[in-house]
Scaffold this active site. Sequence first.
Site, PDB file in Angstrom:
ATOM      1  N   ALA A 105      13.518  -9.269 -24.301  1.00 33.82           N
ATOM      2  CA  ALA A 105      12.501  -8.785 -22.958  1.00 33.82           C
ATOM      3  C   ALA A 105      10.962  -9.405 -23.336  1.00 33.82           C
ATOM      4  CB  ALA A 105      12.521  -7.306 -22.717  1.00 33.82           C
TER       5      ALA A 105
ATOM      6  N   LYS B 143      28.569  -9.089 -26.760  1.00 33.16           N
ATOM      7  CA  LYS B 143      27.757  -9.565 -27.673  1.00 33.16           C
ATOM      8  C   LYS B 143      26.993  -8.841 -28.585  1.00 33.16           C
ATOM      9  CE  LYS B 143      23.849  -8.887 -25.487  1.00 33.16           C
ATOM     10  NZ  LYS B 143      22.337  -8.832 -25.571  1.00 33.16           N
TER      11      LYS B 143
ATOM     12  N   LYS C 167      17.160   2.199 -26.530  1.00 31.98           N
ATOM     13  CA  LYS C 167      18.560   2.690 -27.082  1.00 31.98           C
ATOM     14  C   LYS C 167      19.341   1.747 -27.859  1.00 31.98           C
ATOM     15  CE  LYS C 167      18.577   6.761 -25.503  1.00 31.98           C
ATOM     16  NZ  LYS C 167      18.376   7.954 -26.413  1.00 31.98           N
TER      17      LYS C 167
END
Length: 345
Positions: free
Chosen positions: A156, A207, A299
């Site tokens: 991100a 993944k 998380k």
Amino acid sequence: MGGKEKVAVIGSGNWGSAIARLAGLNVSKHTDVFEDSKVPIWVFEEDFEGKKLTEVINESHENKKYLPGIQLPENVVAIPDIVEAVKDATALVFVMPHQFLAKTLDMLEGKVSKDAKAITLIKGVDVKGADIHIFADVIEQRLGISTSALSGANIANEVAKDTFSETTIGYRTEEDGKLWQKLFQTPNFRVQLIDDVAGVSLCGALKNIVAVAAGFVDGLGYGDNSKAAIMRIGLLEMKHFCQEFFEDVKEESFLQESAGIADVITSCLGGRNKRVAEAFVKEKKPFDVLEKEMLKGQKLQGIHTAKDIHIFLKEKDRLGAYPLFDKVYQISWEDLPVEKLTEGL
């Protein structure tokens, strides 16, 4: 509104804030398609440095807790009430840790227009015994709206800084795919389209298990050969799992799309699951402690997906068929010594 799409982003963590930034920029760019005055982003209200997080975001145009240092467009507006955030929305973007989705859908059921469509950026799978579902199907079933999926090699912070990267959208209809592409694509964030919601969703979930294994390898100091082997074995297990338990998953999702091979590589090199798994080996602290210390409210997903997949494979009498997935589960949840990771692979 004149038939224009009204976007709402549901979730405001690290990835949610980065995606809301792209959406805010693109609704202003494509005013022929999108209603551009406001992109509501639902924020689970919490305190940050003595103020409400929604106030911090709306006053500074920055999510200082989850995406510090990145300016959000002024049309991105943080809203703590989820029903208010999705009011009149026709294009819903779900982006939150998978642990929170069920409760979120409870709040949204009956509050979303049947003409709306959704896309999920959530990583994980919904497992109940021998039943397994991708989250696009869960959202579609609960809300009665067409739901696509986005996943790819997308750390991100890098996407938020506009460094070159790619992603994949698995669409329900090509029309939906093109709409979502218009919402997210920029010159440096390339969006590929494929008619494979399940493949894109499953790659995004599985993944993270492989990334945990890569972190174990780094923690053990085994080096690049070992990590490359883990990536190869992991990608094959992902592919075989998808093809065994889901129909119509496309071969090209694994080797030709960002959601497949590219996401495995980036997650195993620098993603949060890799980093925390490496610390688990080196610091010998439990995962829940490391999650609090290292992820600042984000998380950890890989160990929970490994547990979900273990439950599912056990119900299907297929334990042992996916040895890398099994090892990640056993090390994470059953105290198997991490040194046994590569035995039997």
